[in-house]
Design a protein around this motif. Structure first.
Motif, PDB file in Angstrom:
ATOM      1  N   GLN A 157       0.842  -1.194   0.000  1.00 57.13           N
ATOM      2  CA  GLN A 157       0.000   0.000   0.000  1.00 57.13           C
ATOM      3  C   GLN A 157       0.884   1.254   0.000  1.00 57.13           C
ATOM      4  N   ARG A 158       1.998   1.217   0.733  1.00 56.46           N
ATOM      5  CA  ARG A 158       2.943   2.343   0.695  1.00 56.46           C
ATOM      6  C   ARG A 158       3.499   2.524  -0.713  1.00 56.46           C
ATOM      7  N   ILE A 159       3.778   1.402  -1.366  1.00 63.45           N
ATOM      8  CA  ILE A 159       4.320   1.466  -2.731  1.00 63.45           C
ATOM      9  C   ILE A 159       3.280   2.077  -3.677  1.00 63.45           C
ATOM     10  N   SER A 160       1.998   1.708  -3.508  1.00 62.23           N
ATOM     11  CA  SER A 160       1.005   2.319  -4.406  1.00 62.23           C
ATOM     12  C   SER A 160       0.839   3.806  -4.104  1.00 62.23           C
ATOM     13  N   ILE A 161       1.046   4.199  -2.861  1.00 65.72           N
ATOM     14  CA  ILE A 161       0.988   5.638  -2.545  1.00 65.72           C
ATOM     15  C   ILE A 161       2.185   6.350  -3.195  1.00 65.72           C
ATOM     16  N   ALA A 162       3.375   5.724  -3.118  1.00 66.33           N
ATOM     17  CA  ALA A 162       4.568   6.333  -3.739  1.00 66.33           C
ATOM     18  C   ALA A 162       4.361   6.483  -5.242  1.00 66.33           C
ATOM     19  N   ARG A 163       3.753   5.478  -5.844  1.00 62.84           N
ATOM     20  CA  ARG A 163       3.496   5.563  -7.293  1.00 62.84           C
ATOM     21  C   ARG A 163       2.535   6.709  -7.595  1.00 62.84           C
ATOM     22  N   ALA A 164       1.502   6.857  -6.748  1.00 63.39           N
ATOM     23  CA  ALA A 164       0.549   7.960  -6.945  1.00 63.39           C
ATOM     24  C   ALA A 164       1.236   9.317  -6.821  1.00 63.39           C
ATOM     25  N   LEU A 165       2.324   9.370  -6.020  1.00 71.06           N
ATOM     26  CA  LEU A 165       3.002  10.651  -5.790  1.00 71.06           C
ATOM     27  C   LEU A 165       3.942  11.056  -6.927  1.00 71.06           C
ATOM     28  N   LEU A 166       4.207  10.119  -7.852  1.00 68.30           N
ATOM     29  CA  LEU A 166       5.177  10.405  -8.921  1.00 68.30           C
ATOM     30  C   LEU A 166       4.840  11.685  -9.673  1.00 68.30           C
ATOM     31  N   SER A 167       3.543  11.929  -9.904  1.00 72.79           N
ATOM     32  CA  SER A 167       3.153  13.085 -10.720  1.00 72.79           C
ATOM     33  C   SER A 167       2.857  14.329  -9.885  1.00 72.79           C
ATOM     34  N   ASN A 168       3.304  14.335  -8.614  1.00 75.00           N
ATOM     35  CA  ASN A 168       3.073  15.471  -7.713  1.00 75.00           C
ATOM     36  C   ASN A 168       1.597  15.885  -7.656  1.00 75.00           C
ATOM     37  N   PRO A 169       0.697  14.963  -7.280  1.00 73.40           N
ATOM     38  CA  PRO A 169      -0.730  15.312  -7.267  1.00 73.40           C
ATOM     39  C   PRO A 169      -1.056  16.320  -6.169  1.00 73.40           C
ATOM     40  N   SER A 170      -2.120  17.089  -6.395  1.00 72.48           N
ATOM     41  CA  SER A 170      -2.595  17.990  -5.336  1.00 72.48           C
ATOM     42  C   SER A 170      -3.670  17.300  -4.499  1.00 72.48           C
ATOM     43  N   LEU A 171      -4.262  16.226  -5.062  1.00 76.63           N
ATOM     44  CA  LEU A 171      -5.341  15.530  -4.353  1.00 76.63           C
ATOM     45  C   LEU A 171      -5.187  14.013  -4.512  1.00 76.63           C
ATOM     46  N   LEU A 172      -5.233  13.307  -3.378  1.00 75.57           N
ATOM     47  CA  LEU A 172      -5.272  11.842  -3.408  1.00 75.57           C
ATOM     48  C   LEU A 172      -6.671  11.412  -2.995  1.00 75.57           C
ATOM     49  N   ILE A 173      -7.240  10.487  -3.734  1.00 76.06           N
ATOM     50  CA  ILE A 173      -8.549   9.941  -3.361  1.00 76.06           C
ATOM     51  C   ILE A 173      -8.301   8.518  -2.891  1.00 76.06           C
ATOM     52  N   ALA A 174      -8.455   8.287  -1.596  1.00 76.36           N
ATOM     53  CA  ALA A 174      -8.079   7.011  -0.984  1.00 76.36           C
ATOM     54  C   ALA A 174      -9.333   6.304  -0.491  1.00 76.36           C
ATOM     55  N   ASP A 175      -9.705   5.204  -1.183  1.00 77.34           N
ATOM     56  CA  ASP A 175     -10.940   4.483  -0.861  1.00 77.34           C
ATOM     57  C   ASP A 175     -10.621   3.284   0.031  1.00 77.34           C
ATOM     58  N   GLU A 176     -10.967   3.367   1.291  1.00 76.98           N
ATOM     59  CA  GLU A 176     -10.711   2.303   2.274  1.00 76.98           C
ATOM     60  C   GLU A 176      -9.259   1.822   2.186  1.00 76.98           C
ATOM     61  N   PRO A 177      -8.291   2.731   2.237  1.00 80.70           N
ATOM     62  CA  PRO A 177      -6.906   2.319   1.958  1.00 80.70           C
ATOM     63  C   PRO A 177      -6.285   1.440   3.035  1.00 80.70           C
TER      64      PRO A 177
END
Ligand code: SF4
Length: 321
Positions: A157-177
């Motif tokens: 789950q940490r790895i999928s969060i790191a992948r989501a951060l690659l594009s410098n998002p302003s918003l993360l939508i986390a569904d039952e993470p």
């Protein structure tokens, strides 16, 4: 400060059943909320309350029946959905289903870097990947060349969060993470969200049935029941001093002694989910200890009670605006 995400009067209806007995379920019923920059906003409620449908519509995975979604002031249209416009990334419940078991996880990262043109050389890509992994407590060396089954659920789950951060998002939508992560590791993941908010200024739409982690991580919270937001305010206002009878029921279901040992609420799912969705008046009337005659026929308005939105007839006489 401008709001990062504005959801206005959002409705999503589904048809259920066959030609002879078709019913329309309003899974999301005219809800409105906003998310500020660097804010963690939670949609909470039991299974079937409409929170995941809301996330899917916000992400553009489902079309809304009506209502509008603005990201950074820009209206979401069928062509321009928030997750393909800049800066929105999703994190899903099951980290194992995010990655193909037959592919090394680093390949996903290199693909994202390549697709989004985030680096001009392999060395630069590794540097960027390592930087994002360090934000979640891992390093490139630890993960390079490994398959998903070589990681725990929490690490993945940490790895999928790191992948989501690659594009410098302003918003993360986390569904039952954290619902599929070992109970002992859940706090470290929600702590990570707080860290990302504080260090990167990222906002998070946190979707959960778990009020204990919601209380710990959220700035503001909306409680959903059968497609409606029934109470919304700061997390202290809503969870320390709930006004809506359903919020009180949810809050009282959080284990009081040693919450670290148990993270899920104990509310029993209603067998009558469809009946509640189709109910006239207040959808909680069938379970509410304070139910009145008016509740069975008239939909309660969204009332402002000391700065908190409360959808309940009990407060009709105390509205402040
Ligand atoms: Fe209970 Fe009536 Fe309030 Fe609904 S409107 S939560 S039934 S008191």
């Amino acid at each position: 400060m401008n709001n990062l995400l504005v959801v206005n009067d959002l409705t999503k209806k589904y048809s259920q059943g066959n030609v002879l007995a078709r019913v329309t379920i309003t899974a999301v019923d005219g809800i409105s909320f906003y998310i500020k920059p660097a804010e963690i906003f939670t949609l909470a409620g039991e299974s079937g309350c409409g929170k995941t449908t809301t996330a899917k519509v916000v992400l553009g995975f489902e079309e809304p029946t009506s209502g509008t979604i603005l990201h950074n002031g820009k209206l979401q249209t069928p062509k321009e959905k928030v997750w393909i416009t800049e800066g929105v990334q999703a994190i899903f419940q099951d980290p194992f289903s995010t990655f193909n078991p037959l592919r090394t996880v680093d390949r996903y990262f290199f693909e994202t870097v390549q697709n989004l043109k985030l680096a001009v050389s392999k060395g630069q890509a590794i540097e960027l990947i390592d930087q994002k992994l360090r934000l979640v407590g891992l390093t490139y060396k630890e993960f390079a060349g490994k398959y998903p089954n070589e990681f725990s659920g929490g690490q993945l789950q940490r790895i999928s969060i790191a992948r989501a951060l690659l594009s410098n998002p302003s918003l993360l939508i986390a569904d039952e993470p954290v619902s599929m992560v070992d109970a002992s590791l859940r706090m470290s993941i929600v702590n990570l969200f707080k860290n990302l908010r504080d260090t990167l200024g990222v906002s998070i739409l946190y979707i959960t049935h778990d009020l204990a982690t919601a209380y710990y991580v959220s700035d503001r919270i909306a409680i959903m029941f059968r497609g409606n937001i029934v109470e919304m305010g700061t997390v202290e206002q809503v969870l320390m001093n709930p006004r809506h009878p359903y919020s009180k029921l949810l809050r009282d279901s959080i284990p009081q002694a040693d919450p670290a040992k148990r993270w899920t609420t104990t509310v029993t799912l209603s067998e009558l989910e469809q009946e509640e969705y189709l109910r006239q008046g207040c959808k909680f009337a069938g379970r509410c200890p304070d139910v009145m005659d008016i509740c069975k026929g008239v939909v309660p308005a969204d009332l402002d009670v000391d700065g908190v939105l409360v959808k309940c007839h009990l407060y009709s006489d105390t509205q402040t605006t």
